[in-house]
Design an enzyme around this catalytic site. Structure first.
Site, PDB file in Angstrom:
ATOM      1  N   ASN A  41      51.556  -9.404  52.916  1.00 48.93           N
ATOM      2  CA  ASN A  41      52.156  -8.762  54.080  1.00 48.93           C
ATOM      3  C   ASN A  41      53.004  -7.575  53.635  1.00 48.93           C
ATOM      4  O   ASN A  41      53.578  -7.562  52.552  1.00 48.93           O
ATOM      5  CB  ASN A  41      52.963  -9.756  54.928  1.00 48.93           C
ATOM      6  CG  ASN A  41      54.068 -10.468  54.196  1.00 48.93           C
ATOM      7  OD1 ASN A  41      53.917 -10.891  53.059  1.00 48.93           O
ATOM      8  ND2 ASN A  41      55.203 -10.641  54.861  1.00 48.93           N
ATOM      9  N   GLU A  43      55.891  -5.279  55.419  1.00 51.80           N
ATOM     10  CA  GLU A  43      56.743  -5.053  56.581  1.00 51.80           C
ATOM     11  C   GLU A  43      57.141  -3.584  56.670  1.00 51.80           C
ATOM     12  O   GLU A  43      56.950  -2.808  55.731  1.00 51.80           O
ATOM     13  CB  GLU A  43      57.993  -5.930  56.491  1.00 51.80           C
ATOM     14  CG  GLU A  43      57.674  -7.404  56.569  1.00 51.80           C
ATOM     15  CD  GLU A  43      58.886  -8.300  56.459  1.00 51.80           C
ATOM     16  OE1 GLU A  43      58.727  -9.503  56.722  1.00 51.80           O
ATOM     17  OE2 GLU A  43      59.995  -7.823  56.113  1.00 51.80           O
ATOM     18  N   GLU A  54      46.517 -11.197  55.818  1.00 52.05           N
ATOM     19  CA  GLU A  54      45.101 -11.332  56.150  1.00 52.05           C
ATOM     20  C   GLU A  54      44.483  -9.971  56.469  1.00 52.05           C
ATOM     21  O   GLU A  54      43.371  -9.672  56.034  1.00 52.05           O
ATOM     22  CB  GLU A  54      44.915 -12.263  57.363  1.00 52.05           C
ATOM     23  CG  GLU A  54      45.483 -13.645  57.174  1.00 52.05           C
ATOM     24  CD  GLU A  54      46.930 -13.796  57.631  1.00 52.05           C
ATOM     25  OE1 GLU A  54      47.278 -14.880  58.120  1.00 52.05           O
ATOM     26  OE2 GLU A  54      47.717 -12.834  57.498  1.00 52.05           O
ATOM     27  N   CYS A  88      45.645 -11.673  63.732  1.00 57.12           N
ATOM     28  CA  CYS A  88      44.845 -11.913  62.529  1.00 57.12           C
ATOM     29  C   CYS A  88      43.696 -12.885  62.796  1.00 57.12           C
ATOM     30  O   CYS A  88      42.637 -12.774  62.186  1.00 57.12           O
ATOM     31  CB  CYS A  88      45.722 -12.402  61.382  1.00 57.12           C
ATOM     32  SG  CYS A  88      46.650 -11.042  60.643  1.00 57.12           S
TER      33      CYS A  88
END
Length: 130
Positions: A41, A43, A54, A88
């Site tokens: 991930n 951010e 994902e 996702c």
């Protein structure tokens, strides 16, 4: 292959950019070309502009020329399984069959498995035009 995916997801998780939530996620998938693609991930201070692990893995898969997910693993930073968010789930479904395995793992090695179809029943798909 499952061990290779677990390792890739856990390694990607280490590189997550999560200064706001501190919730580092890693994902790895096996594609139809036999290769493993992974992501973490990322951010952003402008909250909706972040990207899930994902989505990063799927984008890498597409950029490298593969077109389908055979299985995917998502690594949680806690002992609570990290299921894919709604967006996702739809992104995974775009490149996977309903029966495609989705595995969630924790740092302590616990795991649970489901399928794309179970995560996204009646998911949106386009009907091919003749």
């Amino acid at each position: 292959m499952l061990e290779k995916l677990k390792s890739a997801a856990l390694n990607a998780q280490k590189n997550a950019y999560a200064p706001y939530s501190k919730f580092r996620v890693g994902a790895a998938l096996e594609a139809n070309d036999g290769n493993v693609y992974f992501g973490c991930n990322v951010e952003n201070a402008a909250y909706p502009l972040g990207q899930c692990a994902e989505a990063t893995a799927i984008g890498t898969m597409i950029a490298q020329g593969a077109s389908a997910i055979k299985q995917i693993i998502i690594a949680s930073p806690t002992e609570t399984f990290c299921y894919p968010c709604g967006g996702c789930r739809q992104k995974i479904a775009e490149f996977a069959e309903a029966s495609t395995p989705v595995v969630m793992i924790t740092p302590e090695g616990n795991s649970t498995e489901t399928t794309v179809g179970e995560l996204l029943p009646e998911g949106f798909t386009l009907t091919p035009q003749d």
